[in-house]
Design an enzyme around this catalytic site. Structure first.
Site, PDB file in Angstrom:
ATOM      1  N   THR A   1       3.885   1.285   1.988  1.00  0.00           N
ATOM      2  CA  THR A   1       4.530   1.264   3.313  1.00  0.00           C
ATOM      3  C   THR A   1       5.922   1.906   3.285  1.00  0.00           C
ATOM      4  O   THR A   1       6.237   2.766   4.114  1.00  0.00           O
ATOM      5  CB  THR A   1       4.705  -0.201   3.786  1.00  0.00           C
ATOM      6  OG1 THR A   1       3.566  -0.948   3.393  1.00  0.00           O
ATOM      7  CG2 THR A   1       4.947  -0.290   5.266  1.00  0.00           C
TER       8      THR A   1
ATOM      9  N   ARG B   1      -4.561   2.134   0.201  1.00  0.00           N
ATOM     10  CA  ARG B   1      -4.362   2.277  -1.248  1.00  0.00           C
ATOM     11  C   ARG B   1      -5.493   1.555  -1.958  1.00  0.00           C
ATOM     12  O   ARG B   1      -6.021   0.554  -1.413  1.00  0.00           O
ATOM     13  CB  ARG B   1      -3.021   1.628  -1.631  1.00  0.00           C
ATOM     14  CG  ARG B   1      -2.649   1.807  -3.080  1.00  0.00           C
ATOM     15  CD  ARG B   1      -1.341   1.107  -3.409  1.00  0.00           C
ATOM     16  NE  ARG B   1      -0.861   1.535  -4.713  1.00  0.00           N
ATOM     17  CZ  ARG B   1       0.158   1.006  -5.359  1.00  0.00           C
ATOM     18  NH1 ARG B   1       0.849   0.020  -4.806  1.00  0.00           N
ATOM     19  NH2 ARG B   1       0.514   1.451  -6.545  1.00  0.00           N
TER      20      ARG B   1
ATOM     21  N   HIS C   1       2.311  -4.553   9.455  1.00  0.00           N
ATOM     22  CA  HIS C   1       1.153  -4.897   8.624  1.00  0.00           C
ATOM     23  C   HIS C   1       0.083  -5.606   9.463  1.00  0.00           C
ATOM     24  O   HIS C   1      -0.884  -6.133   8.912  1.00  0.00           O
ATOM     25  CB  HIS C   1       1.552  -5.891   7.521  1.00  0.00           C
ATOM     26  CG  HIS C   1       2.397  -5.330   6.421  1.00  0.00           C
ATOM     27  ND1 HIS C   1       2.198  -4.100   5.862  1.00  0.00           N
ATOM     28  CD2 HIS C   1       3.426  -5.894   5.713  1.00  0.00           C
ATOM     29  CE1 HIS C   1       3.077  -3.918   4.892  1.00  0.00           C
ATOM     30  NE2 HIS C   1       3.832  -4.978   4.787  1.00  0.00           N
TER      31      HIS C   1
ATOM     32  N   SER D   1       0.816  -1.219   0.000  1.00  0.00           N
ATOM     33  CA  SER D   1       0.000   0.000   0.000  1.00  0.00           C
ATOM     34  C   SER D   1       0.850   1.269   0.000  1.00  0.00           C
ATOM     35  O   SER D   1       0.312   2.370   0.124  1.00  0.00           O
ATOM     36  CB  SER D   1      -0.908   0.014   1.234  1.00  0.00           C
ATOM     37  OG  SER D   1      -1.762  -1.102   1.213  1.00  0.00           O
TER      38      SER D   1
HETATM   39  P1  A3P Z   1       3.781  -0.745  -7.324  1.00  0.00           P
HETATM   40  O1  A3P Z   1       4.080  -2.194  -7.238  1.00  0.00           O
HETATM   41  O2  A3P Z   1       2.388  -0.475  -7.794  1.00  0.00           O
HETATM   42  O3  A3P Z   1       4.796   0.020  -8.097  1.00  0.00           O
HETATM   43  P2  A3P Z   1       4.815  -1.433   0.064  1.00  0.00           P
HETATM   44  O4  A3P Z   1       5.972  -0.567   0.449  1.00  0.00           O
HETATM   45  O5  A3P Z   1       3.657  -1.352   1.004  1.00  0.00           O
HETATM   46  O6  A3P Z   1       5.265  -2.828  -0.212  1.00  0.00           O
HETATM   47  O7  A3P Z   1       4.219  -0.831  -1.282  1.00  0.00           O
HETATM   48  C1  A3P Z   1       4.924  -0.980  -2.489  1.00  0.00           C
HETATM   49  C2  A3P Z   1       4.288  -0.089  -3.540  1.00  0.00           C
HETATM   50  O8  A3P Z   1       4.600   1.288  -3.250  1.00  0.00           O
HETATM   51  C3  A3P Z   1       4.879  -0.393  -4.914  1.00  0.00           C
HETATM   52  O9  A3P Z   1       3.825  -0.154  -5.841  1.00  0.00           O
HETATM   53  C4  A3P Z   1       5.988   0.647  -4.993  1.00  0.00           C
HETATM   54  O10 A3P Z   1       6.457   0.887  -6.295  1.00  0.00           O
HETATM   55  C5  A3P Z   1       5.261   1.847  -4.387  1.00  0.00           C
HETATM   56  N1  A3P Z   1       6.174   2.923  -3.960  1.00  0.00           N
HETATM   57  C6  A3P Z   1       7.238   2.821  -3.133  1.00  0.00           C
HETATM   58  N2  A3P Z   1       7.865   4.009  -3.034  1.00  0.00           N
HETATM   59  C7  A3P Z   1       7.190   4.882  -3.815  1.00  0.00           C
HETATM   60  C8  A3P Z   1       7.354   6.274  -4.132  1.00  0.00           C
HETATM   61  N3  A3P Z   1       8.352   6.992  -3.654  1.00  0.00           N
HETATM   62  N4  A3P Z   1       6.450   6.842  -4.985  1.00  0.00           N
HETATM   63  C9  A3P Z   1       5.428   6.116  -5.489  1.00  0.00           C
HETATM   64  N5  A3P Z   1       5.223   4.806  -5.224  1.00  0.00           N
HETATM   65  C10 A3P Z   1       6.099   4.184  -4.397  1.00  0.00           C
END
Ligand code: A3P
Length: 289
Positions: free
Chosen positions: A46, A120, A98, A44
């Protein structure tokens, strides 16, 4: 130490990362009033919020995010390998998890600790999760996307159902010290939402410090920062560690490139049934869900 587990109180957990002790540690963790938790469902945003929080703490100075791994900066409450980092951290604690609400540290509910709950669009969560699993050798999806999507709808996922996680945590939304944020809002206005987080945490950053925090938490900069774009995952079978990337595409609405019209209709129907107790205006994606 007990064996690694894959289920805990009816919730599926990632093999290799959890023990009964690590999850009991989380439930019994003594929360103090000045502690701060970031709570999310997986994929989402994180790590994006972890980067934002790190840069707020360092007042926009990128040295910390460039030299210390993201999981050492903001430790996880439930992972066995992160709990030592957590206990070695100076108070007040800044932590990430989480965990669904029913597995959260019990002492939080009588504390004044702060929670940032980041949500998200669940359809983007499904897509992001689907690709993420493919980076993890022992979680690799053998199934087609359609099967995966139906597993998500059933709640057959690590950390359980997205619907239950969200509905559970949103029962806290009108309580003191609970800040609801969304990935979509961060994308729409990163600076403005960072200011909102600063205000919630009682931190003040100068305009220049905020500019720097915005710059260093942007997708392109984070993606190139190996301290922020890599996680160590322990293989549950051979116990070896592998490093996997955390950032992928970083956009909202990628679900439109993956869901068929029929899949979208099924999802929206179930989403509306399950989320009917909440005001749809709470969610930035309510227009098309
Ligand atoms: P996508 O797979 O859609 O690109 P988490 O950290 O909860 O695992 O979430 C990962 C998601 O957040 C991924 O989405 C990742 O690319 C996105 N994400 C991480 N850093 C980001 C940033 N600085 N700007 C936009 N999206 C980001």
């Amino acid at each position: 130490m007990t064996d690694n587990i894959t289920w805990f109180h009816g919730i599926q957990v990632m093999p290799g990362s959890f023990t009964v002790e690590s999850l009991s540690f989380a439930q019994n963790f003594l929360v103090k009033d000045d502690d701060v938790f970031l709570v999310t469902y997986p994929r989402s945003g994180t790590h994006w919020m972890c980067e934002i929080l790190s840069l707020i703490v360092s007042k926009g100075d990128p040295t910390w995010v460039q030299t210390v791994n993201i999981h050492q900066r903001i430790p996880w409450v439930e992972y066995s390998n992160s709990q030592k980092v957590l206990m070695d951290q100076d108070r007040p604690h800044l932590m990430v998890t989480h965990l669904p609400i029913q597995l959260f540290p019990k002492s939080y509910f009588t504390s004044k600790a702060k929670i940032i709950y980041l949500i998200r669009n669940p359809r983007d969560v499904v897509v992001s999760n689907y690709y993420f699993k493919n980076h993890v050798p022992f979680l690799k999806n053998e199934k087609p996307f359609d099967d995966y999507l139906h597993g998500f709808i059933r709640g057959d996922m690590h950390y359980g159902s997205w619907f239950d996680h969200t509905l559970g945590w949103l029962t806290r939304r009108n309580t003191e010290n609970f800040l609801l944020m969304s990935y979509e809002e961060l994308q729409r206005d990163l600076r403005g939402n960072m200011e909102k987080v600063c205000q919630f945490l009682g931190k003040h950053l100068s305009p220049e410090q905020l500019d720097s925090a915005v710059q260093y938490s942007s997708f392109s900069v984070m993606k190139d920062n190996r301290m922020s774009n890599s996680a160590k995952i322990k293989n549950s079978e051979d116990k070896t560690d592998s490093s996997i990337p955390l950032l992928r595409k970083g956009i909202s609405g990628d679900w439109k490139n993956h869901f068929t019209v029929a899949q979208s209709e099924v999802f929206v129907k179930i989403y509306r049934e399950k989320m009917s107790s909440l005001d749809p205006g709470l969610f930035p994606w309510s227009k098309d869900c």
